[in-house]
Design an enzyme around this catalytic site. Structure first.
Site, PDB file in Angstrom:
ATOM      1  N   GLY A 101      15.825 -18.987 -99.319  1.00  0.00           N
ATOM      2  CA  GLY A 101      14.557 -18.277 -99.404  1.00  0.00           C
ATOM      3  C   GLY A 101      13.494 -19.039-100.165  1.00  0.00           C
ATOM      4  N   ASP A 121      23.678 -23.683 -90.773  1.00  0.00           N
ATOM      5  CA  ASP A 121      23.171 -22.721 -91.742  1.00  0.00           C
ATOM      6  C   ASP A 121      23.628 -21.298 -91.401  1.00  0.00           C
ATOM      7  OD1 ASP A 121      21.741 -21.897 -93.947  1.00  0.00           O
ATOM      8  OD2 ASP A 121      19.790 -21.912 -92.946  1.00  0.00           O
ATOM      9  N   HIS A 181      15.041 -14.193 -97.755  1.00  0.00           N
ATOM     10  CA  HIS A 181      14.661 -14.916 -96.543  1.00  0.00           C
ATOM     11  C   HIS A 181      13.406 -14.291 -95.936  1.00  0.00           C
ATOM     12  CE1 HIS A 181      19.154 -15.588 -96.633  1.00  0.00           C
ATOM     13  NE2 HIS A 181      18.670 -16.821 -96.633  1.00  0.00           N
ATOM     14  N   GLY A 182      12.650 -15.115 -95.216  1.00  0.00           N
ATOM     15  CA  GLY A 182      11.496 -14.580 -94.506  1.00  0.00           C
ATOM     16  C   GLY A 182      10.220 -14.673 -95.311  1.00  0.00           C
TER      17      GLY A 182
END
Length: 289
Positions: free
Chosen positions: A213, A81, A184-185
């Protein structure tokens, strides 16, 4: 034995579902994903990030997952990834990964396409699937609050439909990650996916489309994205949060610090399996085998 991601995604695209792809950092995360996928009769798409692949860890993690795949009665793919350099990709190929992602999304179009084409040439020579990203899915850039107190606008980083067909033609990439409003996150507030932009992309792209995401994105929005062409959705934060929650609760309740690790991780594994099971059912990949 590991299998190609290309076959998994083509089936998902043909039958209008998506595969959740789970980043795994250790044995317990891997075991939770594989057990849940086997119980739900779903292919298993496991991913690894560079932070977990330093030094000998690349071969250690790949060897563990390759070996584990022989003990489960489901197709298993191991995907690298967000690799940004050729060296790591070459090492992953040598280590036995069955799929890689080259992430040139922060580069200009020409550089991203040129580099991706080089990765595709190398990977395809070894029968390995390649994913790339066009547009840029940032870290918490969607739905976050800037220092000025205003919402950040992800619009400038969204995938441009007019560039998609050209990018695929230049690179011959197998799957394309697109930016349609995720990040993301951990989100600061609920994202709003640009399904209209996704429709414009699917109209000009015949390759499987990927959504990064996925953690924290509302289920109904992800299901809508799947109906409009998304075939792979990356998940990490939801699983690692479940693991850490289970560990925290178990450790805080323990009197004996020398308790067997199997018992310490037991609740965390079940927490992770529930997250994985939920994604498999929501995305439609359960009961596909």
């Amino acid at each position: 034995m590991l299998v190609s991601m290309k076959e998994m995604l083509e089936d998902a695209r043909k039958n209008h579902y998506a595969l959740p792809a789970f980043d795994v950092s250790n044995y317990d995360m891997m075991k939770a994903v594989l057990e849940a996928c086997e119980e739900e009769r779903s292919p298993a798409l496991l991913m690894a990030l560079g932070v977990d692949l330093q030094g000998r860890d690349m071969n250690l993690l790949a060897s563990m997952i390759r070996s584990a795949s022989d003990h489960f009665n489901i197709p298993v793919c191991l995907h690298l990834d967000h690799a940004t350099d050729f060296t790591m990709i070459a090492k992953a190929i040598d280590a036995g990964f069955s799929s890689v992602m080259y992430d040139g999304s922060v580069l200009d179009f020409a550089s991203n396409a040129k580099n991706t084409a080089q990765v595709v040439k190398l990977a395809h020579a070894h029968g390995i699937t390649v994913e790339a990203e066009l547009g840029h899915v940032g870290n918490g850039s969607v739905g976050s609050i800037s220092e000025t107190g205003t919402d950040t606008d992800p619009g400038e980083s969204l995938t441009v439909p007019e560039e998609v067909a050209k990018f695929v033609e230049i690179t011959d990439v197998d799957a394309l990650a697109v930016a349609i409003g995720t990040a993301h996150g951990v989100y600061q507030k609920t994202p709003e996916l640009r399904i209209d932009r996704l429709d414009e992309i699917t109209a000009v792209c015949q390759r499987p489309l990927v959504l990064h995401g996925g953690s924290g994105t509302p289920d109904e929005q992800m299901q809508e994205a799947i109906r409009h062409g998304i075939t792979k959705i990356n998940i990490y934060s939801d699983v690692v949060a479940a693991m850490n929650k289970g560990l925290k609760e178990k450790l805080n309740a323990m009197d004996n610090p020398a308790t067997w690790p199997f018992l310490v991780f037991a609740d965390a594994r079940e927490e992770m399996k529930e997250v994985v099971r939920n994604k498999l059912r929501i995305f439609g990949s359960a009961d596909r085998l």
